[in-house]
Design an enzyme around this catalytic site. Structure first.
Site, PDB file in Angstrom:
ATOM      1  N   CYS A 123     -14.669   2.885 -27.887  1.00 22.58           N
ATOM      2  CA  CYS A 123     -16.006   3.458 -27.995  1.00 22.58           C
ATOM      3  C   CYS A 123     -16.685   3.488 -26.630  1.00 22.58           C
ATOM      4  CB  CYS A 123     -16.817   2.668 -29.006  1.00 22.58           C
ATOM      5  SG  CYS A 123     -16.021   2.724 -30.614  1.00 22.58           S
ATOM      6  N   GLU A 124     -16.143   4.287 -25.741  1.00 18.55           N
ATOM      7  CA  GLU A 124     -16.691   4.528 -24.396  1.00 18.55           C
ATOM      8  C   GLU A 124     -16.321   5.972 -24.077  1.00 18.55           C
ATOM      9  OE1 GLU A 124     -18.175   2.350 -22.290  1.00 18.55           O
ATOM     10  OE2 GLU A 124     -17.728   0.444 -23.280  1.00 18.55           O
TER      11      GLU A 124
ATOM     12  N   ARG B 185      -6.564   2.820 -15.618  1.00 15.33           N
ATOM     13  CA  ARG B 185      -6.557   3.532 -14.340  1.00 15.33           C
ATOM     14  C   ARG B 185      -7.309   4.867 -14.370  1.00 15.33           C
ATOM     15  NH1 ARG B 185      -2.862   5.233 -11.827  1.00 15.33           N
ATOM     16  NH2 ARG B 185      -3.525   4.595  -9.764  1.00 15.33           N
TER      17      ARG B 185
ATOM     18  N   TYR C  23     -10.177   4.526 -11.708  1.00 15.62           N
ATOM     19  CA  TYR C  23      -9.862   5.146 -10.409  1.00 15.62           C
ATOM     20  C   TYR C  23      -9.804   6.668 -10.493  1.00 15.62           C
ATOM     21  CZ  TYR C  23      -7.846   0.454  -9.594  1.00 15.62           C
ATOM     22  OH  TYR C  23      -7.623  -0.894  -9.483  1.00 15.62           O
TER      23      TYR C  23
ATOM     24  N   GLY D 140       0.778  -1.237   0.000  1.00 13.48           N
ATOM     25  CA  GLY D 140       0.000   0.000   0.000  1.00 13.48           C
ATOM     26  C   GLY D 140       0.803   1.277   0.000  1.00 13.48           C
TER      27      GLY D 140
ATOM     28  N   PRO E  91       4.886  -4.789  -0.879  1.00 17.69           N
ATOM     29  CA  PRO E  91       4.742  -3.636  -1.763  1.00 17.69           C
ATOM     30  C   PRO E  91       4.552  -4.067  -3.214  1.00 17.69           C
ATOM     31  CG  PRO E  91       7.056  -3.974  -1.259  1.00 17.69           C
ATOM     32  CD  PRO E  91       6.286  -4.997  -0.451  1.00 17.69           C
ATOM     33  N   GLY E  92       3.657  -3.418  -3.897  1.00 15.71           N
ATOM     34  CA  GLY E  92       3.470  -3.654  -5.326  1.00 15.71           C
ATOM     35  C   GLY E  92       3.780  -2.371  -6.083  1.00 15.71           C
ATOM     36  N   ARG E  93       2.820  -1.460  -6.022  1.00 12.67           N
ATOM     37  CA  ARG E  93       2.928  -0.191  -6.731  1.00 12.67           C
ATOM     38  C   ARG E  93       4.252   0.526  -6.466  1.00 12.67           C
ATOM     39  NH1 ARG E  93      -1.627   2.818  -7.978  1.00 12.67           N
ATOM     40  NH2 ARG E  93      -2.785   1.658  -6.403  1.00 12.67           N
TER      41      ARG E  93
ATOM     42  N   TYR F  76      -0.370  -1.734 -12.049  1.00 12.92           N
ATOM     43  CA  TYR F  76      -1.809  -1.789 -12.321  1.00 12.92           C
ATOM     44  C   TYR F  76      -2.116  -1.177 -13.681  1.00 12.92           C
ATOM     45  CZ  TYR F  76      -1.553  -2.878  -7.425  1.00 12.92           C
ATOM     46  OH  TYR F  76      -1.195  -3.457  -6.233  1.00 12.92           O
TER      47      TYR F  76
HETATM   48  C1  LIG Z   1      -2.783  -5.452  -3.915  1.00 17.02           C
HETATM   49  C2  LIG Z   1      -2.194  -5.979  -2.689  1.00 17.02           C
HETATM   50  C3  LIG Z   1      -0.928  -5.570  -2.265  1.00 17.02           C
HETATM   51  C4  LIG Z   1      -0.116  -4.517  -2.986  1.00 17.02           C
HETATM   52  O1  LIG Z   1      -0.657  -3.253  -2.861  1.00 17.02           O
HETATM   53  P1  LIG Z   1       0.212  -1.986  -3.363  1.00 17.02           P
HETATM   54  O2  LIG Z   1      -0.652  -0.828  -3.091  1.00 17.02           O
HETATM   55  O3  LIG Z   1       0.439  -2.188  -4.813  1.00 17.02           O
HETATM   56  O4  LIG Z   1       1.462  -1.982  -2.578  1.00 17.02           O
HETATM   57  C5  LIG Z   1      -0.393  -6.151  -1.134  1.00 17.02           C
HETATM   58  N1  LIG Z   1      -1.082  -7.089  -0.425  1.00 17.02           N
HETATM   59  C6  LIG Z   1      -2.306  -7.502  -0.813  1.00 17.02           C
HETATM   60  C7  LIG Z   1      -3.009  -8.529  -0.001  1.00 17.02           C
HETATM   61  C8  LIG Z   1      -2.909  -6.973  -1.939  1.00 17.02           C
HETATM   62  O5  LIG Z   1      -4.123  -7.381  -2.299  1.00 17.02           O
END
Ligand SMILES: *Cc1c(COP(=O)(O)O)cnc(C)c1O
Length: 422
Positions: free
Chosen positions: A342-343, A312, A316, A239, A274-276, A371
């Site tokens: 076409c949206e 996105r 969002y 997150g 962490p992802g994003r 994402y």
């Molecule tokens: C999506 C997700 C993440 C990653 O979230 P980021 O905002 O991209 O860091 C981590 N844990 C879980 C369980 C998720 O569903």
């Protein structure tokens, strides 16, 4: 230099001009800076030096095998939300004992497959799921290590579609039920409650929500340990937010200092998902202006990239910086930057000050590493975007553009019907 910078007036990813990639690979194409992904991962991992820590990259942010391989070689584990993602992580060379399986709807087939692979931990989101994992693991003669994903009832202060840790969200088990669920877990065969977990949302740009939630999670862990549960890992979730619009990014040293302080009384392993944060700013969607259209009250730049390539903004209301690949000193004027789908929601930016461009010019939509490609679809029967990874002055196509015929090669206008049971 890593990331996206102008060099001699042309936007580069690391040391590769985006013009060269667009000419060779076509557009729309996602381009990732390997240098920036690596640098960002090391910064995150090093922030927890001195603590036993495992960074499990959230695969859903960008699940390309080349990205997973790069992060895996840096030492990352993987946080997966489907068995498909678990299989991607394994295919990319990430050790099963660094893989976490999260998600609210794990099927029996997925659970059995994850046990077969021998993953580190299931992050459990409901009592029936816990009981299902127990039954499957016990039948296989295995011990499944689990965390209960706790919903700490904290408002992450982010977009409603990406907040997950507030009472009433579908995710996790409410904090006030958690101790009872651990007590129940202790009675179940095939289960070892080795961890506690949380994930309160995405694109969180201040430390406070993390601190409020983690404080509650650590208190729970200590209560569980005192009650005799074998909790040896705290999964702090993901997150951590990134800048999209020149905002101040989260203060990573402050985040890390907070985590260390709040968990100071806990001797076990810290986990992060962490992802994003790891990939978001390391990607750009390179697209060509197909047409410049002058309406009666506004000007449109119509791109060859659409909401199917990058959803996105539509999903969002996300802001992405959009810049020309060839730098220009010409004065910007407001335009709508739109795609071909076409949206009416196929819009990347409204009234955005942009320099004058003409048909065929290249633009880059920035902060599109997370994402973005992972959410692309072939809506409107468009090929999925290609993907390219840059390393220094070299690049590799890591997802080739498929032919349009491929999109419907497994369909037929005259399907072969069969009676049930045949
Ligand atoms: C999506 C997700 C993440 C990653 O979230 P980021 O905002 O991209 O860091 C981590 N844990 C879980 C369980 C998720 O569903």
């Amino acid at each position: 230099m890593s990331g996206f910078t102008y060099q001699s007036g042309v936007l580069h990813a690391d040391a590769v001009p985006l013009t060269a990639i667009a000419d060779a690979v076509g557009t729309p194409t996602y381009v990732y800076s390997g240098g920036l992904i690596r640098e960002t991962y090391r910064g995150f991992a090093n922030a927890f030096a001195g603590r036993d820590a495992l960074v499990c990259y959230a695969v859903k942010a960008n699940s390309n095998l080349a990205v997973l391989g790069l992060l895996g070689r840096e030492g990352a584990g993987a946080d997966c939300v489907s068995i498909g993602e678990v299989k991607r992580a394994v295919a990319a060379g990430i050790a099963p004992n660094k893989i976490v399986f999260a998600g609210v709807a794990k099927s029996a087939t997925e659970i059995a497959a994850a046990l077969e692979i021998g993953i580190l931990q299931f992050n459990v989101e409901s009592v029936p799921e816990l009981e299902r994992i127990s039954a499957i693991a016990a039948a296989r003669g295995q011990l499944a290590e689990i965390a209960i994903r706790v919903n700490p009832d904290v408002d992450a202060g982010t977009h409603a579609k990406i907040t997950t840790g507030k009472k009433g969200n579908k995710f996790g088990i409410d904090l006030d039920q958690a101790a009872g669920v651990y007590a129940h877990a202790a009675t179940l065969p095939g289960i070892r409650a080795a961890a506690v977990a949380m994930h309160i949302g995405s694109q969180i740009t201040t430390v406070e929500p993390f601190e409020a939630a983690l404080t509650r999670l650590v208190a729970l862990a200590q209560e569980l340990i005192a009650a005799g549960h074998p909790v040896s890992r705290i999964d702090c979730g993901g997150g951590v937010g990134i800048p999209y619009r020149g905002e101040a990014p989260i203060d990573l040293p402050a985040y890390a200092a907070m985590v260390k302080r709040v968990t100071a009384g806990f001797a076990g392993t810290l986990m992060f998902e962490p992802g994003r944060y790891l990939v978001g700013n390391a990607g750009a969607l390179v697209s060509r202006v197909e047409y410049v259209k002058q309406g009666s009250d506004r000007r449109f730049y119509i791109l060859d990239a659409g909401m199917n390539d990058l959803i996105r903004p539509a999903m969002y209301e996300a802001w992405h910086d959009i810049i020309p690949v060839r730098q220009t000193a010409d004065a910007p004027a407001p335009v709508d930057v739109v795609g071909p789908i076409c949206e009416s929601s196929c819009i990347f930016a409204k009234d955005r000050p942009m320099p004058p461009l003409v048909d065929g010019d290249l633009i880059a939509i920035l902060s599109a590493g997370a994402y973005s490609a992972a959410m692309a679809s072939s809506y409107n029967t468009r090929a999925l975007p290609a993907e390219v990874l840059v390393e220094g002055d070299r690049y590799a196509v890591i997802k080739a553009r498929r032919s349009l015929e491929d999109l419907f090669a497994d369909e037929s206008p005259t399907p072969a019907f069969a009676p049930l049971g045949s």
